[in-house]
Design a protein around this motif. Structure first.
Motif, PDB file in Angstrom:
ATOM      1  N   ALA A 488     -10.216   0.463   2.416  1.00 56.16           N
ATOM      2  CA  ALA A 488      -8.875  -0.101   2.264  1.00 56.16           C
ATOM      3  C   ALA A 488      -7.933   0.639   3.197  1.00 56.16           C
ATOM      4  O   ALA A 488      -8.009   1.868   3.358  1.00 56.16           O
ATOM      5  CB  ALA A 488      -8.401   0.018   0.824  1.00 56.16           C
ATOM      6  N   LEU A 489      -7.034  -0.099   3.823  1.00 56.08           N
ATOM      7  CA  LEU A 489      -6.056   0.509   4.717  1.00 56.08           C
ATOM      8  C   LEU A 489      -4.970   1.208   3.896  1.00 56.08           C
ATOM      9  O   LEU A 489      -4.820   0.967   2.697  1.00 56.08           O
ATOM     10  CB  LEU A 489      -5.431  -0.564   5.612  1.00 56.08           C
ATOM     11  CG  LEU A 489      -6.410  -1.330   6.518  1.00 56.08           C
ATOM     12  CD1 LEU A 489      -5.659  -2.372   7.339  1.00 56.08           C
ATOM     13  CD2 LEU A 489      -7.176  -0.389   7.418  1.00 56.08           C
ATOM     14  N   PRO A 490      -4.193   2.093   4.522  1.00 57.93           N
ATOM     15  CA  PRO A 490      -3.121   2.794   3.788  1.00 57.93           C
ATOM     16  C   PRO A 490      -2.144   1.845   3.092  1.00 57.93           C
ATOM     17  O   PRO A 490      -1.568   2.191   2.061  1.00 57.93           O
ATOM     18  CB  PRO A 490      -2.431   3.615   4.880  1.00 57.93           C
ATOM     19  CG  PRO A 490      -3.499   3.839   5.906  1.00 57.93           C
ATOM     20  CD  PRO A 490      -4.335   2.616   5.896  1.00 57.93           C
ATOM     21  N   ASP A 491      -1.945   0.660   3.634  1.00 55.32           N
ATOM     22  CA  ASP A 491      -1.018  -0.275   2.998  1.00 55.32           C
ATOM     23  C   ASP A 491      -1.684  -1.137   1.936  1.00 55.32           C
ATOM     24  O   ASP A 491      -1.076  -2.069   1.410  1.00 55.32           O
ATOM     25  CB  ASP A 491      -0.348  -1.163   4.049  1.00 55.32           C
ATOM     26  CG  ASP A 491      -1.377  -1.953   4.858  1.00 55.32           C
ATOM     27  OD1 ASP A 491      -2.583  -1.894   4.528  1.00 55.32           O
ATOM     28  OD2 ASP A 491      -0.991  -2.635   5.832  1.00 55.32           O
ATOM     29  N   GLY A 492      -2.997  -0.844   1.657  1.00 56.30           N
ATOM     30  CA  GLY A 492      -3.683  -1.554   0.597  1.00 56.30           C
ATOM     31  C   GLY A 492      -4.461  -2.776   1.051  1.00 56.30           C
ATOM     32  O   GLY A 492      -5.228  -3.349   0.266  1.00 56.30           O
ATOM     33  N   ARG A 493      -4.289  -3.174   2.294  1.00 56.65           N
ATOM     34  CA  ARG A 493      -5.028  -4.347   2.773  1.00 56.65           C
ATOM     35  C   ARG A 493      -6.513  -4.000   2.967  1.00 56.65           C
ATOM     36  O   ARG A 493      -6.846  -2.859   3.296  1.00 56.65           O
ATOM     37  CB  ARG A 493      -4.453  -4.827   4.096  1.00 56.65           C
ATOM     38  CG  ARG A 493      -3.085  -5.478   4.002  1.00 56.65           C
ATOM     39  CD  ARG A 493      -2.651  -5.960   5.374  1.00 56.65           C
ATOM     40  NE  ARG A 493      -2.536  -4.862   6.327  1.00 56.65           N
ATOM     41  CZ  ARG A 493      -2.439  -5.023   7.646  1.00 56.65           C
ATOM     42  NH1 ARG A 493      -2.498  -6.240   8.164  1.00 56.65           N
ATOM     43  NH2 ARG A 493      -2.327  -3.966   8.440  1.00 56.65           N
ATOM     44  N   PRO A 494      -7.388  -4.996   2.767  1.00 56.27           N
ATOM     45  CA  PRO A 494      -8.810  -4.728   3.015  1.00 56.27           C
ATOM     46  C   PRO A 494      -9.045  -4.488   4.501  1.00 56.27           C
ATOM     47  O   PRO A 494      -8.394  -5.117   5.354  1.00 56.27           O
ATOM     48  CB  PRO A 494      -9.500  -6.011   2.547  1.00 56.27           C
ATOM     49  CG  PRO A 494      -8.449  -7.062   2.603  1.00 56.27           C
ATOM     50  CD  PRO A 494      -7.156  -6.373   2.297  1.00 56.27           C
ATOM     51  N   GLY A 495      -9.965  -3.575   4.820  1.00 60.74           N
ATOM     52  CA  GLY A 495     -10.213  -3.247   6.208  1.00 60.74           C
ATOM     53  C   GLY A 495     -11.639  -2.762   6.423  1.00 60.74           C
ATOM     54  O   GLY A 495     -12.452  -2.716   5.499  1.00 60.74           O
TER      55      GLY A 495
END
Length: 521
Positions: A488-495
């Motif tokens: 998960a990216l720092p902003d919460g988006r899946p990555g």
């Protein structure tokens, strides 16, 4: 008595000439011997034997006697038999005797540099019922040609027809033997495991040598309905032949796609030829490569401009070679497919064995160690817990490595991978050739499903950069690559996250370097 001697004198000479004419089996040698003998027998200063093409009614070759090399060079191009007295004998193949050919209305004169010629004697040479060519004699020493000269020449021409027939049979047999040997060599070569491109080049090169052509070319149908040159053997020509295409709808193409051979007298001037390379070629054969009713390509054998045209025997032997080569190509392709299938089956078996036996056992061992670790924590202490945790992690990494190996086994060999996993493995394999060892690769999550474009392209670029940087560090002995599709990216988006860790010596003195890259999916 003297008159009787003069009457009998030519007979021994004629018998000797007849015996000499039949003593050779090589055709060109036989033809030269015939014209030399005819000139000697009739006491003619000059002689010629013209070979007639029965299809076009023209002279294709001219063997001469009495002309020096310098005289032949001054004359230039020899007559083709379209006009003049030579053409008259082709159109009407009957003996012809003239006291002065310059006064005959059929005469078209002589070219500059040609020796003066007046008296003329010509007879056709027949092989069975076919006119093979004509004997021409001029400038009899001591006066015009006589009826006796004509009688002697007719006997010689008759025997020459037999000798030429034998020589042609011998030459045809030798040529057929060479073509058969060539077809067998091509079949053997194709069935030894050559690649498709090498197989087509083998056919093109062998056919070029056998046909004495300037180039051997293989064309294959294109998706647009045309044909493209995919292999060419032309040692003396520029390398712009491969890739040349015949546009859809071309008259030549219609014949070829219909499985019909195409024979061309002059590629440079024939309106059916449309490619840019046609200007450098003359006589040509274009033969369909088909097997079982399926057209797999075309074999083209062009000769240089001005070269000798192909004969009916040439066409027949080349067509037979093309049929044999097409069958060999089909068999080689089938054999290659069988070998690839065997490789796939073997790799599938190995992958199943790894999955069903190795992975399951490793997983069971991991579970046992995990259970043992939990029990040991209650009775032992932190040291035991750390040791067992490390063992569990190592087993987990081993399971991931084995699964990666299983995935690699399932990829078709010699093909560019289309999945993200396959592309990552290809990059690490390539880096392994430079590093001297193969980097370990671990995947987390459904990488192929989650990671799309352009994230996959960016990931591969970051991977190449990290591997190149690792290669430059001294003392490197291991590289670990992790692709995590569950990050998960720092902003919460899946990555997706890429980590490349190596044990090389960095500039700051550390002995472990980790490069991290991440991107939304």
């Amino acid at each position: 008595m003297g008159q009787d001697d003069e009457t009998r004198t030519p007979l021994p000479v004629l018998l000797e000439a007849v015996l000499g004419v039949g003593s050779e089996l090589e055709l060109r040698t036989t033809l030269q011997h015939i014209v030399d003998t005819a000139a000697e027998l009739t006491d003619a200063r000059y002689g010629a034997l013209g070979v007639v093409d029965p299809e076009r009614g023209l002279l294709t070759e001219l063997f001469t006697a009495g002309l020096s090399e310098a005289e032949r060079e001054r004359i230039g191009a020899l007559p083709d038999g379209r006009t003049g007295v030579l053409g008259a004998l082709i159109q009407d193949p009957r003996p012809l005797r003239l006291a002065d050919l310059t006064t005959d209305p059929r005469s078209s004169g002589t070219p500059p540099g040609h020796p003066p010629m007046r008296s003329f004697l010509g007879v056709p040479i027949r092989v069975h019922t076919e006119v093979f060519g004509n004997l021409y004699l001029t400038e009899k020493r001591g006066g015009p040609f006589t009826e006796e000269d004509l009688a002697l020449l007719r006997v010689l021409a008759s025997q020459a027809g037999i000798a030429i027939g034998n020589a042609r049979l011998y030459e045809t047999a030798r040529r057929r033997e060479r073509w058969i040997e060539g077809a067998a060599a091509v079949t053997t070569s194709l069935l030894t495991g050559e690649t498709a491109a090498d197989a087509l080049m083998t056919v093109a090169e062998r056919a070029r040598l056998l046909a004495d052509a300037a180039a051997g070319v293989v064309l294959q149908p294109t998706e647009e309905g045309g044909m493209e040159i995919v292999a060419a053997s032309a040692p003396d020509d520029p390398g712009d032949i491969v890739g040349t295409t015949i546009a859809p709808g071309s008259p030549v193409l219609v014949q070829l796609l219909g499985g019909e051979p195409v024979f061309i007298e002059d590629s440079a001037t024939d309106p059916r030829m449309t490619t840019h390379v046609r200007t450098r070629f003359g006589p040509s054969m274009m033969l369909p490569l088909q097997s079982g009713g399926k057209l797999i390509g075309t074999l083209a054998l062009p000769r240089r401009r001005g070269a000798e045209p192909y004969t009916a025997v040439d066409r027949l032997l080349a067509a037979q070679f093309a049929s044999q080569a097409a069958l060999a190509l089909v068999l080689a392709d089938a054999q290659h497919n069988r070998e690839r299938l065997a490789v796939y089956e073997d790799r599938d078996r190995i992958a199943r064995d790894l999955h069903d036996l190795v992975v399951q056992r490793l997983f069971a061992t991991e579970m046992m160690l995990e259970s043992t670790r939990r029990r040991a924590v209650k009775s032992s202490g932190d040291d035991t817990d750390e040791l067992l945790t490390r063992a569990v992690d190592e087993l987990d990494s081993t399971i991931q490595e084995v699964r990666t190996a299983i995935f690699a086994l399932q990829q078709p060999p010699a093909e560019a991978p289309a999945t993200v996993r396959g592309r990552v493995l290809r990059e690490t394999d390539g880096a392994g050739a430079l590093l001297g060892f193969r980097p370990s690769v671990r995947f987390e999550g459904a990488v192929d499903t989650v990671v799309g474009e352009p994230a996959a392209t960016q990931l591969l670029a970051a991977l190449r950069t990290a591997l190149a940087a690792a290669h430059r560090r001294p003392g490197i002995s291991s590289v670990r690559v992790t692709v995590d599709a569950t990050a998960a990216l720092p902003d919460g988006r899946p990555g997706v996250r890429l980590e490349v860790t190596d044990d090389g010596a960095a500039e700051d003195g550390t002995t472990e370097t980790t490069v991290t890259w991440q991107s939304p999916v």
